[in-house]
Write a protein that holds these residues in place. Structure first.
Motif, mmCIF file in Angstrom:
data_model
loop_
_atom_site.group_PDB
_atom_site.id
_atom_site.type_symbol
_atom_site.label_atom_id
_atom_site.label_comp_id
_atom_site.label_asym_id
_atom_site.label_seq_id
_atom_site.Cartn_x
_atom_site.Cartn_y
_atom_site.Cartn_z
ATOM 1 N N LEU A 1 -1.571 2.619 9.374
ATOM 2 C CA LEU A 1 -0.263 2.855 9.370
ATOM 3 C C LEU A 1 0.028 3.922 8.395
ATOM 4 O O LEU A 1 -0.851 4.238 7.280
ATOM 5 C CB LEU A 1 0.691 1.713 9.417
ATOM 6 C CG LEU A 1 0.560 0.714 10.255
ATOM 7 C CD1 LEU A 1 1.485 -0.521 10.055
ATOM 8 C CD2 LEU A 1 0.633 0.860 11.736
ATOM 9 N N PRO A 2 1.213 4.730 8.422
ATOM 10 C CA PRO A 2 1.590 5.699 7.560
ATOM 11 C C PRO A 2 1.429 4.958 6.065
ATOM 12 O O PRO A 2 2.225 3.926 5.725
ATOM 13 C CB PRO A 2 2.939 6.144 7.914
ATOM 14 C CG PRO A 2 2.876 5.939 9.360
ATOM 15 C CD PRO A 2 2.075 4.828 9.730
ATOM 16 N N GLY A 3 0.623 5.555 5.130
ATOM 17 C CA GLY A 3 0.621 5.357 3.849
ATOM 18 C C GLY A 3 -0.628 4.324 3.529
ATOM 19 O O GLY A 3 -0.910 4.164 2.452
ATOM 20 N N ASP A 4 -1.357 3.738 4.492
ATOM 21 C CA ASP A 4 -2.276 2.717 4.278
ATOM 22 C C ASP A 4 -3.774 3.456 3.908
ATOM 23 O O ASP A 4 -3.787 4.716 4.063
ATOM 24 C CB ASP A 4 -2.842 2.206 5.772
ATOM 25 C CG ASP A 4 -1.925 1.100 6.063
ATOM 26 O OD1 ASP A 4 -1.147 0.689 5.272
ATOM 27 O OD2 ASP A 4 -1.886 0.617 7.330
ATOM 28 N N LYS A 5 -4.471 2.800 2.991
ATOM 29 C CA LYS A 5 -5.632 3.326 2.614
ATOM 30 C C LYS A 5 -6.863 2.747 3.334
ATOM 31 O O LYS A 5 -7.088 1.597 3.538
ATOM 32 C CB LYS A 5 -6.001 3.192 1.062
ATOM 33 C CG LYS A 5 -7.276 3.599 0.622
ATOM 34 C CD LYS A 5 -7.370 3.542 -0.675
ATOM 35 C CE LYS A 5 -8.597 4.060 -1.513
ATOM 36 N NZ LYS A 5 -8.824 3.904 -2.957
ATOM 37 N N ILE A 6 -7.248 3.428 4.208
ATOM 38 C CA ILE A 6 -8.662 2.903 5.162
ATOM 39 C C ILE A 6 -9.852 3.278 4.822
ATOM 40 O O ILE A 6 -9.927 4.579 4.363
ATOM 41 C CB ILE A 6 -8.081 3.658 6.762
ATOM 42 C CG1 ILE A 6 -7.035 3.481 7.163
ATOM 43 C CG2 ILE A 6 -9.267 2.971 7.597
ATOM 44 C CD1 ILE A 6 -6.491 1.932 7.349
ATOM 45 N N SER A 7 -10.592 2.350 4.640
ATOM 46 C CA SER A 7 -12.241 2.461 4.281
ATOM 47 C C SER A 7 -13.006 1.919 5.525
ATOM 48 O O SER A 7 -12.836 0.837 5.886
ATOM 49 C CB SER A 7 -12.506 1.568 3.089
ATOM 50 O OG SER A 7 -13.670 1.506 3.042
ATOM 51 N N ASN B 1 -6.202 -1.188 3.070
ATOM 52 C CA ASN B 1 -5.564 -1.479 1.633
ATOM 53 C C ASN B 1 -6.457 -2.170 0.929
ATOM 54 O O ASN B 1 -5.732 -3.068 0.222
ATOM 55 C CB ASN B 1 -4.050 -2.031 1.868
ATOM 56 C CG ASN B 1 -3.125 -0.673 2.540
ATOM 57 O OD1 ASN B 1 -3.316 0.349 2.360
ATOM 58 N ND2 ASN B 1 -2.300 -1.474 3.348
ATOM 59 N N GLY B 2 -7.689 -2.062 0.904
ATOM 60 C CA GLY B 2 -8.547 -2.565 0.103
ATOM 61 C C GLY B 2 -9.031 -4.176 0.309
ATOM 62 O O GLY B 2 -9.817 -4.584 -0.280
ATOM 63 N N VAL C 1 -13.190 7.375 3.463
ATOM 64 C CA VAL C 1 -12.069 6.417 2.730
ATOM 65 C C VAL C 1 -10.941 7.436 3.139
ATOM 66 O O VAL C 1 -11.014 8.787 2.641
ATOM 67 C CB VAL C 1 -12.245 6.357 1.270
ATOM 68 C CG1 VAL C 1 -10.928 5.612 0.908
ATOM 69 C CG2 VAL C 1 -13.524 5.310 1.037
ATOM 70 N N CYS C 2 -9.733 7.250 3.708
ATOM 71 C CA CYS C 2 -8.747 8.046 3.995
ATOM 72 C C CYS C 2 -7.375 7.345 3.991
ATOM 73 O O CYS C 2 -7.248 6.083 3.709
ATOM 74 C CB CYS C 2 -8.631 8.151 5.877
ATOM 75 S SG CYS C 2 -10.123 9.139 6.285
ATOM 76 N N THR C 3 -6.681 8.087 3.269
ATOM 77 C CA THR C 3 -5.139 7.729 3.108
ATOM 78 C C THR C 3 -4.196 8.430 4.083
ATOM 79 O O THR C 3 -4.234 9.507 4.398
ATOM 80 C CB THR C 3 -4.411 8.014 1.695
ATOM 81 O OG1 THR C 3 -5.448 7.551 0.686
ATOM 82 C CG2 THR C 3 -3.013 7.571 1.462
#
Length: 296
Positions: A163-169, A178-179, A243-245
């Motif tokens: 979702l918007p703002g999430d950090k995806i790895s 989000n870790g 890894v994306c934000t």
């Protein structure tokens, strides 16, 4: 010229003819019939009084002609109610799609005919796809249909992961949001009938949604950015993945067939304005009727 635009044009054109008929042509036909009936009754008063069948039939024929539209109106104004109903249903409620590839296996297979809920993520102006009323937003795990960012004339279907703002790895075929590693449980194997190969099947839990994904042990880990990537600066490509934000008002999506899906790992993010709706049911599969039903 896409189907939505064609349907909109047909609705407008047939609607104009329908209005012309209702407010101009039909009243004119009615008045002309009334005048013709008055003249007919005056000329055949005695025969009508005697109840002569041929005269009564001729009078009824005048009444029938008054109610009939000309053929050119039948093929324009006559189709308007049907076309208008389809336009409203398809534009604001539900739209059918056909799954063209295996990128969403095992959830969706090639040949599945699905329905997409058009109002789940808000009401939009047809053709322009501009939101006019907020209703809801995509949640992790939703299967969504959207306009492919590099070419909005093409519809894609994937699962919302970020979702918007999430950090995806997504590294070495392991997904983190989000870790936090996304729960994954082994679920045996799946045989791809089209490619004649056996794939690893796992059960994944995204938010409140539990679904199955596929991976191919013979396909190496990794991802890369296509030249058409929507936001290359939002992602860092590392050995084995990325890894994306997720930027504001955009979503990170993946196919359930992880090693056979062109998705956010390659072309970037889905803008909110590109969303079409939430897929929720397979309503037909000609070759596999057992596929019909709701899915996660």
């Amino acid at each position: 010229m896409n189907f939505a635009l064609i349907l909109f044009v047909l609705t407008v054109v047939t609607g104009c003819f329908w209005l012309l008929d209702v407010f101009v042509l039909a009243p004119t036909r009615k008045k002309e019939a009334q005048d013709e009936l008055r003249a007919f009754d005056a000329d055949n008063a005695e025969a009508l009084r005697r109840g002569e069948k041929t005269v009564e039939a001729a009078r009824n024929a005048i009444l029938i002609r008054a109610k009939e539209r000309p053929r050119w109106l039948e093929y324009t104004a006559g189709f308007f109610p049907i076309i208008f109903f389809i336009f409203v249903l398809r534009s604001f409620l539900f739209e059918p799609f056909r799954i063209p590839s295996g990128s969403m296996m095992p959830t969706l297979e090639t040949g599945d005919m699905i329905l997409v809920n058009k109002y789940t993520y808000g009401l939009r102006i047809p053709v322009l796809n501009t939101k006019i009323l907020d209703v809801g937003e995509p949640q992790r795990g939703d299967v969504v249909v959207f306009k492919y960012p590099p070419n909005p004339d093409i519809d894609y279907i994937k699962r919302v992961v970020g979702l918007p703002g999430d950090k995806i790895s997504y590294i070495n075929k392991k997904l983190e949001v989000n870790g936090v590693p996304v729960p994954l449980k082994d679920d045996g194997t799946y045989f791809d009938e089209h490619k004649m190969q056996e794939l690893i099947q796992s059960e994944e839990k995204l938010g409140e949604t539990t679904h199955k994904i596929l991976t191919d042990k013979y396909t190496p880990s990794g991802a890369y950015a296509l030249p058409t990537h929507t936001d290359p600066k939002a992602c860092e490509y590392v050995p084995g993945g990325l890894v994306c934000t997720v930027p504001k008002d955009k979503y990170f999506v993946l196919g359930d067939n992880r090693d056979n899906s062109e998705d956010s790992r390659y072309w970037g993010f889905v803008p909110e304005k590109n969303l079409v709706g939430k897929a929720f049911i397979v309503w037909l599969n000609v070759s596999k009727p057992s596929r019909i039903g709701f899915f996660d």
